[in-house]
Design an enzyme around this catalytic site. Structure first.
Site, mmCIF file in Angstrom:
data_model
loop_
_atom_site.group_PDB
_atom_site.id
_atom_site.type_symbol
_atom_site.label_atom_id
_atom_site.label_comp_id
_atom_site.label_asym_id
_atom_site.label_seq_id
_atom_site.Cartn_x
_atom_site.Cartn_y
_atom_site.Cartn_z
ATOM 1 N N ASP A 211 0.831 -1.201 0.000
ATOM 2 C CA ASP A 211 0.000 0.000 0.000
ATOM 3 C C ASP A 211 0.873 1.261 0.000
ATOM 4 O O ASP A 211 1.885 1.328 0.710
ATOM 5 C CB ASP A 211 -0.868 -0.043 1.269
ATOM 6 C CG ASP A 211 -1.987 0.966 1.261
ATOM 7 O OD1 ASP A 211 -2.812 0.906 0.337
ATOM 8 O OD2 ASP A 211 -2.046 1.802 2.187
ATOM 9 N N GLU A 275 1.874 -0.455 -4.809
ATOM 10 C CA GLU A 275 0.881 0.541 -5.210
ATOM 11 C C GLU A 275 1.649 1.837 -5.448
ATOM 12 O O GLU A 275 1.802 2.670 -4.548
ATOM 13 C CB GLU A 275 -0.196 0.746 -4.137
ATOM 14 C CG GLU A 275 -1.327 1.601 -4.678
ATOM 15 C CD GLU A 275 -2.081 2.408 -3.635
ATOM 16 O OE1 GLU A 275 -3.123 2.971 -3.987
ATOM 17 O OE2 GLU A 275 -1.625 2.516 -2.480
HETATM 18 C C1 NOJ Z 1 -4.500 2.841 -0.912
HETATM 19 C C2 NOJ Z 1 -5.561 1.816 -0.676
HETATM 20 O O1 NOJ Z 1 -5.749 1.078 -1.851
HETATM 21 C C3 NOJ Z 1 -6.789 2.584 -0.247
HETATM 22 O O2 NOJ Z 1 -7.940 1.792 -0.257
HETATM 23 C C4 NOJ Z 1 -6.500 3.160 1.104
HETATM 24 O O3 NOJ Z 1 -7.592 3.950 1.511
HETATM 25 C C5 NOJ Z 1 -5.246 4.033 1.077
HETATM 26 N N1 NOJ Z 1 -4.175 3.436 0.358
HETATM 27 C C6 NOJ Z 1 -4.747 4.283 2.461
HETATM 28 O O4 NOJ Z 1 -4.232 3.095 2.999
#
Ligand code: NOJ
Length: 541
Positions: A211, A275
Site C-alpha cells: 500500500d 501501489e
Molecule cells: C490505498 C488503498 O488502496 C486505499 O484503499 C486506502 O484507503 C489508502 N491506500 C490508504 O491506505
C-alpha cells in the site's frame, strides 16, 4: 475442493509472476460464509472453484488483518492477526493450502505507511513524549502561532496533521486522522516490518501488494510542499500543492531494496507488487530500481487513469516499455477497489467495449491484474448519499461519491443477495444495479466470462503472449495493433467506425476475438475490424 489444473508452462518457477494472471479479491465483498453480510475467508475458499476454473494464477487479498475499519482494513491494528469478521489465521492457512493445491498462490496487502490509531504501537507512542515508541510515528511541535507544523495536506482532504492535546504535539497522517503515519527513519519500525514480512512469507504467502509504497519516507526537515502549478495534474491542483516532501522521497528506495533482499531469501522469491500511485512513468520506473533490486512490479496509474482511446493507451504502453529498466516487468490493470470499475470508467457499460478492454489487458506484455467482477464486466453501482460508507465519499459528496461504487458484493447467481450471502441478510454494501452474475455467464459460452477464461487459457499455451516482445504495428485512427513475439498479433478497434489493419504478407487465423464467431477464420494481408472489435491472430509474416 477445486480440481487441480495442469501446470502452466512456467519453465522458470522463480519468475512465476511474469506469466501469471493476478486477481484482486476484496474479501469483504467476495463471499459471505457465516451470514453476517460480510465476505470472509471461508467464503473465499468455497468460491475457489470459480477462480481455478477461470484460470488465475494468484490472488491478492485486500487487507485481512485486524482493523477497526476506519478505512476498511487499511488501518491495521495488528499486522499478524486476522480480522475476526474474516475468520482466523487457521482459515487463512487453509486458504493458502487449498488455493495452492489448485495451483493458485495467495498474496496479501501490506500497509506499511501507517497503522490504525488503535495499534498498540501508536497507543504507546501517544502515551508520552518520552515513550519508547514516540519516534515510531511522525510527531512535531506546532508553529509559534499554534498551527500545524507545515502545510502538508492529507490525500483524503484536510490537513495531514492532528493535534494531540495531551502532549501539545501534532502527529502526521497522510490519510485519515485514524491512520497515523509511521516514521520510517526509525530502525525499530524497519526491523518490525522485517519480522512482519517473514511472519507471512514463512506461512507460504507468495508476496505483498504494498500500500502507498511511494510515501513511506517523509522529508526529514518536514519542509513545506511547494504550490501546485497549472501544469500539474488535476489532483495536485485540487489540493493546491505538489506532494514532494510528504512522500515520493528518494530515500524510500532503501526500504524497497531491503525488502527485495529479504524476499530473495525465499524460494520462490516472494513478490513485491507496489501501489505506485505516482504521476509520471519516469517516477514509476524508479520504483523498479535497477531492474532487479526493488519492486518486482509497480502498478501503472497513468495507464489506469488514461482514457479508453487507442493512442492514449498505446502511448503509455510504449513509454512504459521504453522507461522500465532492463529486466523489469510491467503490470496492467483497469480496475481496483479505489477507482471506478473499467466496465464503467472505460466502457460506459457497453458490452462490446468491455470485451475489448479485457482482451487488451490480457494480451499486452506484462502481468494483468483483474479486480473481482471484471471477469463478468461488472459495473459500478450508483450510490445515494445516505448509503455511503467510504469516509472519502462521505467527505467529498456530491463532487465524488468515494469508493463504494466499485466495492459492491460479488454477484454469484440469481438467488437472494445474488449468492453473496443468504436470503434475509443485509449485505454490508448494497449489490450492484446490473443484473449480471457469474452463474448466468458460466452457462453462456458467448459471455464475457468465457471470453476472459478462454483468453487466459490462450495466454497459458502461447509463449508469445506470455513473454514475447511488444511492437506496435502501424494502423489508422482509433486502431491499436501490436505484434507479440514472432507469430502473434493483437488488433483492437477502439472506435465506433469500422477499420482495417494492414498485415502485409501475413497468413494466419483468428485464435480469439471479442466476436467469438470469428475464431478460426483465416487472416491475410488486411484485417477488417468492426467498431469496438478486437482479435488475437497467429500470423506468420
Ligand atoms: C490505498 C488503498 O488502496 C486505499 O484503499 C486506502 O484507503 C489508502 N491506500 C490508504 O491506505
Amino acid at each position: 475442493m477445486p480440481t487441480p489444473r495442469p501446470a502452466a508452462p512456467q519453465p522458470d518457477q522463480a519468475h512465476w509472476w511474469r506469466s501469471a494472471v493476478l486477481y484482486q479479491v476484496y474479501v469483504r465483498s467476495f463471499a459471505d460464509s457465516d451470514d453476517d453480510g460480510v465476505g470472509d475467508l471461508r467464503g473465499l475458499v468455497a468460491r475457489l472453484e470459480h477462480l481455478a476454473w477461470l484460470g488465475v494464477d494468484a490472488l491478492w487479498l485486500s487487507p485481512v488483518t485486524a482493523s477497526p475499519n476506519a478505512d476498511w482494513g487499511y488501518d491495521v491494528a495488528d499486522y499478524c492477526a486476522v480480522l475476526p469478521e474474516y475468520g482466523t489465521i487457521d482459515d487463512l492457512d487453509q486458504l493458502i493450502a487449498t488455493a495452492g493445491a489448485a495451483g493458485i498462490r495467495v498474496m496479501l496487502d501490506l500497509v506499511p505507511n501507517h497503522t490504525s490509531d488503535r495499534h498498540p504501537w501508536f497507543v504507546e507512542s501517544r502515551s508520552s513524549v518520552d515513550s519508547e515508541r514516540r519516534d515510531w510515528y511522525v510527531w512535531a511541535d506546532p508553529q509559534p502561532d499554534g498551527s500545524a507544523p507545515n502545510n502538508w495536506v492529507s490525500s483524503f482532504g484536510g490537513p495531514a496533521w492532528s493535534l494531540d492535546p495531551a502532549s501539545g504535539q501534532y502527529y502526521l497522517h497522510n490519510f485519515l486522522p485514524e491512520q497515523p503515519d509511521l516514521n520510517w527513519w526509525n530502525d525499530g519500525v524497519r526491523n518490525a516490518f522485517d519480522d512482519i514480512c517473514r511472519f507471512w512469507w514463512d506461512r507460504g504467502v507468495a508476496g505483498f501488494r504494498i500500500d502507498v509504497c511511494n510515501m513511506m519516507i517523509k522529508d526529514a526537515a518536514l519542509r513545506d510542499n511547494p504550490p501546485a502549478t497549472e501544469d500539474d495534474p488535476f489532483i495536485m491542483q485540487m489540493f493546491g500543492q505538489r506532494p514532494i516532501y510528504n512522500g515520493n522521497r528518494p530515500e524510500g528506495h532503501d526500504i524497497l531494496r531491503r525488502w527485495r533482499t529479504l524476499a530473495g531469501d525465499y524460494a520462490p522469491e516472494r513478490v513485491l507488487l507496489g501501489e505506485t500511485n505516482v504521476d509520471t512513468l519516469e517516477n514509476l520506473a524508479a520504483y523498479y530500481g535497477s531492474g532487479d533490486d526493488e519492486l518486482h512490479m509497480g502498478f501503472n496509474f497513468p495507464f489506469i487513469e488514461a482514457p479508453f482511446e487507442a493512442d492514449a493507451l498505446a502511448d503509455i504502453v510504449a513509454r512504459t516499455e521504453a522507461l522500465l529498466p532492463s529486466g523489469a516487468w510491467p503490470v496492467w490493470t483497469g480496475s481496483n477497489h479505489d477507482v471506478s470499475r473499467l466496465a464503467t470508467r472505460w466502457c460506459e457499460g457497453d458490452p462490446a467495449k468491455v470485451r475489448l478492454a479485457l482482451l487488451m489487458l490480457l494480451t499486452v506484455r506484462g502481468t494483468p491484474v483483474l479486480y473481482q467482477g471484471d471477469e463478468i464486466g461488472l459495473t459500478d453501482r450508483v450510490f445515494e448519499e445516505h448509503e455511503l460508507l467510504d469516509p472519502v465519499g462521505v467527505r467529498f459528496w456530491p463532487y465524488y461519491p468515494g469508493r463504494d461504487p466499485e466495492r459492491t458484493p460479488m454477484p454469484w447467481d440469481d438467488g437472494p443477495n445474488a449468492g453473496f450471502t443468504s436470503a434475509g441478510v443485509t449485505p454490508w454494501l448494497p449489490l450492484a444495479d446490473a443484473p449480471m452474475h457469474v452463474a448466468g455467464q458460466r452457462a453462456e459460452p458467448g459471455s464475457v466470462l468465457h471470453l476472459v477464461r478462454d483468453t487466459i487459457a490462450l495466454r497459458r499455451r502461447t509463449p508469445d503472449l506470455l513473454a514475447g516482445a511488444y511492437r506496435r504495428l502501424p494502423a489508422g485512427d482509433g486502431l491499436w495493433a501490436w505484434r507479440r513475439g514472432s507469430a502473434t498479433v493483437v488488433a483492437l478497434n477502439l472506435s465506433a467506425e469500422r477499420g482495417e489493419v494492414a498485415l502485409p504478407g501475413a497468413t494466419g487465423a483468428v485464435v480469439i476475438g471479442t466476436d467469438r464467431a470469428r475464431e478460426g477464420s483465416p487472416v491475410g494481408d488486411a484485417l477488417a475490424l468492426d467498431a469496438w472489435e478486437g482479435v488475437v491472430v497467429t500470423s506468420r509474416g
